[in-house]
Design an enzyme around this catalytic site. Sequence first.
Site, PDB file in Angstrom:
ATOM      1  N   GLY A  66       0.765  -1.241   0.000  1.00  0.00           N
ATOM      2  CA  GLY A  66       0.000   0.000   0.000  1.00  0.00           C
ATOM      3  C   GLY A  66       0.796   1.293   0.000  1.00  0.00           C
ATOM      4  O   GLY A  66       0.224   2.372  -0.111  1.00  0.00           O
ATOM      5  N   HIS A  67       2.110   1.232   0.106  1.00  0.00           N
ATOM      6  CA  HIS A  67       2.901   2.473   0.204  1.00  0.00           C
ATOM      7  C   HIS A  67       4.047   2.457  -0.797  1.00  0.00           C
ATOM      8  O   HIS A  67       5.181   2.197  -0.436  1.00  0.00           O
ATOM      9  CB  HIS A  67       3.465   2.640   1.610  1.00  0.00           C
ATOM     10  CG  HIS A  67       3.947   4.034   1.891  1.00  0.00           C
ATOM     11  ND1 HIS A  67       5.259   4.415   1.731  1.00  0.00           N
ATOM     12  CD2 HIS A  67       3.285   5.131   2.300  1.00  0.00           C
ATOM     13  CE1 HIS A  67       5.383   5.686   2.068  1.00  0.00           C
ATOM     14  NE2 HIS A  67       4.202   6.133   2.426  1.00  0.00           N
ATOM     15  N   MET A  68       3.870   2.742  -1.931  1.00  0.00           N
ATOM     16  CA  MET A  68       2.728   3.078  -2.751  1.00  0.00           C
ATOM     17  C   MET A  68       2.597   1.974  -3.809  1.00  0.00           C
ATOM     18  O   MET A  68       3.617   1.474  -4.253  1.00  0.00           O
ATOM     19  CB  MET A  68       2.955   4.392  -3.481  1.00  0.00           C
ATOM     20  CG  MET A  68       2.440   5.682  -2.898  1.00  0.00           C
ATOM     21  SD  MET A  68       2.938   6.343  -1.344  1.00  0.00           S
ATOM     22  CE  MET A  68       4.581   6.904  -1.556  1.00  0.00           C
ATOM     23  N   LEU A  73       7.802   2.467  -1.335  1.00  0.00           N
ATOM     24  CA  LEU A  73       8.802   3.268  -0.627  1.00  0.00           C
ATOM     25  C   LEU A  73       8.635   3.034   0.864  1.00  0.00           C
ATOM     26  O   LEU A  73       7.522   3.154   1.391  1.00  0.00           O
ATOM     27  CB  LEU A  73       8.614   4.756  -0.925  1.00  0.00           C
ATOM     28  CG  LEU A  73       8.692   5.179  -2.389  1.00  0.00           C
ATOM     29  CD1 LEU A  73       8.373   6.660  -2.510  1.00  0.00           C
ATOM     30  CD2 LEU A  73      10.058   4.866  -2.956  1.00  0.00           C
TER      31      LEU A  73
END
Length: 178
Positions: A66-68, A73
């Site tokens: 989810g990041h990203m 990252l």
Amino acid sequence: MARSEFILDPALLDVDKPIADIEAIREYNPQRHEMEQLTAILHEDLDQHACAAYKAITENEFWVRGHMPGMPLMPGVVMLEAVAQLSSYYTQKHDLLGAAMVGFGGVDEVRFRGVVTPGDNLIVLVKLEKARRGRMIVARFQGVVGTELVLEGCLRGIPIPIEAVTRQLGASKESADS
């Protein structure tokens, strides 16, 4: 950044020759499962109160999806958690605070200077500047990937009042049950 500006020279740290593995870290740090942000301890210098550890960043980190999406990252807050865990490990191992548990007291002058992605080894460097028994620790820190500085700042660690937290958790559970 010139190597002389690093807390410890990253070129002298070998992730294949740790001085303490995850089991040794668990003797001093309570984090488990996805919250463990150190893979191994690489170096300790008791004279200078400096230490180094690393976190092997894999595709299986809890934040990757989810990041990203499409561009994973490592979140800055997770990098800071790695710093806090190394500071706690060193402080607890050498009983510098005289506390059952060390917690995050704050960060100052934090700068994110690069990215950390799956496949990287994030080297975390910490140097204690002050240890006031029973009160707090203050430590300068850096994060390095390869020879690139990706993170730096100052961390404060404080004793966690375990008994008070346990009482608070008990009271919260009681009110939720009623």
